[in-house]
Design a protein around this motif. Structure first.
Motif, PDB file in Angstrom:
ATOM      1  N   LEU A  43      -4.265 -50.269 -27.536  1.00  0.00           N
ATOM      2  CA  LEU A  43      -5.554 -50.934 -27.662  1.00  0.00           C
ATOM      3  C   LEU A  43      -6.652 -50.126 -26.984  1.00  0.00           C
ATOM      4  O   LEU A  43      -6.407 -49.333 -26.083  1.00  0.00           O
ATOM      5  CB  LEU A  43      -5.477 -52.350 -27.077  1.00  0.00           C
ATOM      6  N   VAL A  44      -7.869 -50.353 -27.477  1.00  0.00           N
ATOM      7  CA  VAL A  44      -9.057 -49.731 -26.892  1.00  0.00           C
ATOM      8  C   VAL A  44     -10.147 -50.793 -26.836  1.00  0.00           C
ATOM      9  O   VAL A  44     -10.239 -51.651 -27.718  1.00  0.00           O
ATOM     10  CB  VAL A  44      -9.496 -48.492 -27.705  1.00  0.00           C
ATOM     11  N   VAL A  45     -10.981 -50.749 -25.788  1.00  0.00           N
ATOM     12  CA  VAL A  45     -11.956 -51.799 -25.530  1.00  0.00           C
ATOM     13  C   VAL A  45     -13.372 -51.252 -25.622  1.00  0.00           C
ATOM     14  O   VAL A  45     -13.683 -50.215 -25.023  1.00  0.00           O
ATOM     15  CB  VAL A  45     -11.730 -52.419 -24.134  1.00  0.00           C
ATOM     16  N   ASP A  46     -14.217 -51.941 -26.370  1.00  0.00           N
ATOM     17  CA  ASP A  46     -15.658 -51.708 -26.374  1.00  0.00           C
ATOM     18  C   ASP A  46     -16.267 -52.795 -25.485  1.00  0.00           C
ATOM     19  O   ASP A  46     -16.664 -53.861 -25.956  1.00  0.00           O
ATOM     20  CB  ASP A  46     -16.200 -51.785 -27.797  1.00  0.00           C
ATOM     21  N   ALA A  47     -16.316 -52.521 -24.178  1.00  0.00           N
ATOM     22  CA  ALA A  47     -16.689 -53.565 -23.219  1.00  0.00           C
ATOM     23  C   ALA A  47     -18.141 -53.988 -23.354  1.00  0.00           C
ATOM     24  O   ALA A  47     -18.476 -55.145 -23.116  1.00  0.00           O
ATOM     25  CB  ALA A  47     -16.419 -53.076 -21.797  1.00  0.00           C
ATOM     26  N   SER A  48     -19.030 -53.063 -23.728  1.00  0.00           N
ATOM     27  CA  SER A  48     -20.445 -53.414 -23.823  1.00  0.00           C
ATOM     28  C   SER A  48     -20.712 -54.435 -24.919  1.00  0.00           C
ATOM     29  O   SER A  48     -21.714 -55.154 -24.882  1.00  0.00           O
ATOM     30  CB  SER A  48     -21.283 -52.159 -24.066  1.00  0.00           C
ATOM     31  N   ARG A  49     -19.802 -54.506 -25.895  1.00  0.00           N
ATOM     32  CA  ARG A  49     -19.961 -55.448 -27.008  1.00  0.00           C
ATOM     33  C   ARG A  49     -18.867 -56.506 -27.026  1.00  0.00           C
ATOM     34  O   ARG A  49     -18.768 -57.287 -27.971  1.00  0.00           O
ATOM     35  CB  ARG A  49     -19.979 -54.684 -28.340  1.00  0.00           C
ATOM     36  N   ASN A  50     -18.008 -56.502 -26.008  1.00  0.00           N
ATOM     37  CA  ASN A  50     -16.900 -57.477 -25.905  1.00  0.00           C
ATOM     38  C   ASN A  50     -15.985 -57.430 -27.126  1.00  0.00           C
ATOM     39  O   ASN A  50     -15.548 -58.471 -27.637  1.00  0.00           O
ATOM     40  CB  ASN A  50     -17.443 -58.899 -25.724  1.00  0.00           C
ATOM     41  N   ILE A  51     -15.668 -56.197 -27.583  1.00  0.00           N
ATOM     42  CA  ILE A  51     -14.824 -56.030 -28.770  1.00  0.00           C
ATOM     43  C   ILE A  51     -13.533 -55.301 -28.382  1.00  0.00           C
ATOM     44  O   ILE A  51     -13.550 -54.363 -27.588  1.00  0.00           O
ATOM     45  CB  ILE A  51     -15.573 -55.268 -29.878  1.00  0.00           C
ATOM     46  N   LEU A  52     -12.447 -55.748 -28.961  1.00  0.00           N
ATOM     47  CA  LEU A  52     -11.135 -55.166 -28.721  1.00  0.00           C
ATOM     48  C   LEU A  52     -10.562 -54.674 -30.042  1.00  0.00           C
ATOM     49  O   LEU A  52     -10.572 -55.400 -31.038  1.00  0.00           O
ATOM     50  CB  LEU A  52     -10.205 -56.215 -28.113  1.00  0.00           C
ATOM     51  N   TYR A  53     -10.071 -53.419 -30.052  1.00  0.00           N
ATOM     52  CA  TYR A  53      -9.395 -52.858 -31.220  1.00  0.00           C
ATOM     53  C   TYR A  53      -7.929 -52.618 -30.850  1.00  0.00           C
ATOM     54  O   TYR A  53      -7.632 -52.027 -29.808  1.00  0.00           O
ATOM     55  CB  TYR A  53     -10.032 -51.534 -31.639  1.00  0.00           C
ATOM     56  N   VAL A  54      -7.014 -53.074 -31.698  1.00  0.00           N
ATOM     57  CA  VAL A  54      -5.584 -52.896 -31.440  1.00  0.00           C
ATOM     58  C   VAL A  54      -4.895 -52.390 -32.697  1.00  0.00           C
ATOM     59  O   VAL A  54      -5.373 -52.600 -33.820  1.00  0.00           O
ATOM     60  CB  VAL A  54      -4.912 -54.208 -30.973  1.00  0.00           C
ATOM     61  N   VAL A  55      -3.762 -51.715 -32.496  1.00  0.00           N
ATOM     62  CA  VAL A  55      -2.881 -51.355 -33.602  1.00  0.00           C
ATOM     63  C   VAL A  55      -1.481 -51.846 -33.282  1.00  0.00           C
ATOM     64  O   VAL A  55      -1.105 -52.001 -32.114  1.00  0.00           O
ATOM     65  CB  VAL A  55      -2.848 -49.834 -33.886  1.00  0.00           C
ATOM     66  N   GLY A  56      -0.715 -52.108 -34.329  1.00  0.00           N
ATOM     67  CA  GLY A  56       0.657 -52.559 -34.149  1.00  0.00           C
ATOM     68  C   GLY A  56       1.290 -52.907 -35.476  1.00  0.00           C
ATOM     69  O   GLY A  56       0.955 -52.329 -36.517  1.00  0.00           O
ATOM     70  N   MET A  57       2.198 -53.869 -35.443  1.00  0.00           N
ATOM     71  CA  MET A  57       2.948 -54.255 -36.635  1.00  0.00           C
ATOM     72  C   MET A  57       2.700 -55.724 -36.938  1.00  0.00           C
ATOM     73  O   MET A  57       2.615 -56.561 -36.027  1.00  0.00           O
ATOM     74  CB  MET A  57       4.439 -54.028 -36.409  1.00  0.00           C
ATOM     75  N   ASP A  58       2.599 -56.052 -38.241  1.00  0.00           N
ATOM     76  CA  ASP A  58       2.514 -57.452 -38.629  1.00  0.00           C
ATOM     77  C   ASP A  58       3.934 -58.014 -38.762  1.00  0.00           C
ATOM     78  O   ASP A  58       4.925 -57.352 -38.438  1.00  0.00           O
ATOM     79  CB  ASP A  58       1.691 -57.640 -39.902  1.00  0.00           C
ATOM     80  N   PHE A  59       4.034 -59.226 -39.253  1.00  0.00           N
ATOM     81  CA  PHE A  59       5.360 -59.871 -39.297  1.00  0.00           C
ATOM     82  C   PHE A  59       6.187 -59.426 -40.504  1.00  0.00           C
ATOM     83  O   PHE A  59       7.319 -59.868 -40.681  1.00  0.00           O
ATOM     84  CB  PHE A  59       5.186 -61.387 -39.248  1.00  0.00           C
ATOM     85  N   GLU A  60       5.621 -58.554 -41.325  1.00  0.00           N
ATOM     86  CA  GLU A  60       6.383 -57.901 -42.395  1.00  0.00           C
ATOM     87  C   GLU A  60       6.711 -56.466 -42.018  1.00  0.00           C
ATOM     88  O   GLU A  60       7.101 -55.655 -42.863  1.00  0.00           O
ATOM     89  CB  GLU A  60       5.598 -57.929 -43.713  1.00  0.00           C
ATOM     90  N   ASN A  61       6.477 -56.123 -40.734  1.00  0.00           N
ATOM     91  CA  ASN A  61       6.741 -54.776 -40.209  1.00  0.00           C
ATOM     92  C   ASN A  61       5.898 -53.698 -40.867  1.00  0.00           C
ATOM     93  O   ASN A  61       6.315 -52.546 -40.985  1.00  0.00           O
ATOM     94  CB  ASN A  61       8.238 -54.427 -40.321  1.00  0.00           C
ATOM     95  N   GLU A  62       4.699 -54.067 -41.277  1.00  0.00           N
ATOM     96  CA  GLU A  62       3.731 -53.100 -41.787  1.00  0.00           C
ATOM     97  C   GLU A  62       2.715 -52.784 -40.692  1.00  0.00           C
ATOM     98  O   GLU A  62       2.372 -53.639 -39.867  1.00  0.00           O
ATOM     99  CB  GLU A  62       3.010 -53.654 -43.024  1.00  0.00           C
ATOM    100  N   GLY A  63       2.230 -51.551 -40.696  1.00  0.00           N
ATOM    101  CA  GLY A  63       1.257 -51.144 -39.695  1.00  0.00           C
ATOM    102  C   GLY A  63      -0.116 -51.738 -39.964  1.00  0.00           C
ATOM    103  O   GLY A  63      -0.597 -51.714 -41.104  1.00  0.00           O
ATOM    104  N   ILE A  64      -0.757 -52.260 -38.901  1.00  0.00           N
ATOM    105  CA  ILE A  64      -2.090 -52.822 -39.062  1.00  0.00           C
ATOM    106  C   ILE A  64      -2.966 -52.458 -37.870  1.00  0.00           C
ATOM    107  O   ILE A  64      -2.482 -52.206 -36.763  1.00  0.00           O
ATOM    108  CB  ILE A  64      -2.072 -54.367 -39.209  1.00  0.00           C
ATOM    109  N   ALA A  65      -4.274 -52.407 -38.135  1.00  0.00           N
ATOM    110  CA  ALA A  65      -5.293 -52.308 -37.098  1.00  0.00           C
ATOM    111  C   ALA A  65      -6.093 -53.599 -37.133  1.00  0.00           C
ATOM    112  O   ALA A  65      -6.433 -54.098 -38.210  1.00  0.00           O
ATOM    113  CB  ALA A  65      -6.197 -51.106 -37.338  1.00  0.00           C
TER     114      ALA A  65
END
Length: 347
Positions: A43-65
């Motif tokens: 994950l990476v944080v844009d603190a000035s705008r209170n935004i969070l970006y994450v990557v990982g897997m969904d429940f079908e094991n596909e990659g998502i951002a």
């Protein structure tokens, strides 16, 4: 002050935790948890705008951002947008400093992506997807490309991609007009080393990379004009008398820029090195990570504390950082239901 911890889940346990960090004693308290994904890898944080970006897997094991916006009044995250990463097991995410572009590495998928970011944390369609070829080596990667991170250089003109599977560093030039990546150079590193995470020093014109398989840190000089890297030193992350199994994970700098820390999974420790004037490293010591399989680390904005995500112990350990020596002293821990693998402050 808040901290995000991304996790591998077991059954219906959360994959993302929001915690409050208490600067006076280095302790953590749990605020909220989320189970929108089966795995939150980075994950990476844009603190000035209170935004969070994450990557990982969904429940079908596909990659998502995924992007979220944080409401400080309710202390809740709200989903903003979601994009497929076009590859399995995205393991790292980064952005440019102005948060106009997002970059991610698909570990199992053997690819990297770029996409435009719009105001409010909106992720547009992927504009660039680069798949790496299969190359030689007979170590744990089984001859497949395994990009493990994608790091923007200090000039914001290039990204560096360590490929754990083929022992290469790829350097790409960023085309912001088209949100594209253009290959500039591929650098071979020590065979079998498994380059994993990479960081640039903010002032000394050097860069530091931790190698998963060889349990080493490689030091480079960095010519910022064209992102030219030259190896000047390699040091071990392990004590000389340790000969058991180990894999490295993360590398971090102290806030003052005088020390480098690396995490050892197997020896279950954090190694500390002092940075000399020429960028080379001098060994300081090891400290027990507080649990097994320490993976991600994060230094507090004040530089007074370090957090360590102990994947195998299902907890985040807190350490006080000695401001004169950089040494770590245990300060507490927060137990979780899930296995933490990434952690970051909202700064």
């Amino acid at each position: 002050m808040y901290v995000y911890a991304g996790c591998m889940t077991a059954e219906a346990s959360p994959s993302l935790y929001l915690c409050e960090f208490h600067e006076e004693d280095g302790s953590l308290t749990l605020v909220n948890s989320y189970n929108d994904m089966s795995k939150t890898s980075y994950l990476v944080v844009d603190a000035s705008r209170n935004i969070l970006y994450v990557v990982g897997m969904d429940f079908e094991n596909e990659g998502i951002a995924v992007s979220y916006i944080f409401n400080p009044d309710t202390k809740q995250l709200q989903l903003v947008s979601k994009q497929a990463t076009l590859g399995k097991n995205p393991i790292y995410v980064s952005t440019d400093p102005d948060f106009t572009a997002l970059f991610a590495a698909n570990f199992t998928g053997g690819s990297i992506i770029a996409l435009p970011l719009k105001p409010g944390g909106i992720m547009e369609d992927i504009s660039c997807c680069i798949s790496f070829e299969v190359h030689r080596i007979g170590f744990g990667s089984k001859n497949k490309s395994r990009p493990h991170s994608i790091v923007v250089d200090p000039t914001n003109r290039f990204v560096v991609v360590p490929d754990l599977g083929t022992d290469r560093l790829y350097i790409y030039e960023i085309d912001y007009a088209h949100h594209d990546l253009k290959l500039k150079q591929a650098i071979f590193v020590e065979p079998g080393s498994g380059p994993r995470h990479f960081l640039f020093h903010p002032t000394n014109h050097c860069a530091y990379m931790i190698n998963e398989y060889s349990s080493t840190i490689t030091i480079f000089t960095h010519d910022a004009s064209q992102c030219v890297l030259e190896t000047i030193q390699t040091v071990s992350t392990l004590p000389a008398d340790f000969d058991e199994f180990n894999k490295c994970a993360d590398i971090q700098l102290s806030a003052c820029g005088k020390y480098v820390y690396g995490s050892n999974r197997g020896h279950d420790s954090i190694v500390q090195y002092r940075i000399n004037e020429d960028g080379r490293l001098t060994y300081v010591g090891h400290v027990f990570s507080g649990g097994n399989k320490p993976r991600s680390m994060a230094v507090s904005p004040s530089g007074k504390y370090m957090l360590v995500a102990n994947e195998g112990a299902n907890h985040v350990a807190s350490f006080a950082i000695n401001q004169h020596t950089g040494e770590l002293t245990p300060a507490g821990q927060l137990n979780l239901e899930s296995s933490p693998i990434c952690i970051n402050f909202m700064i």
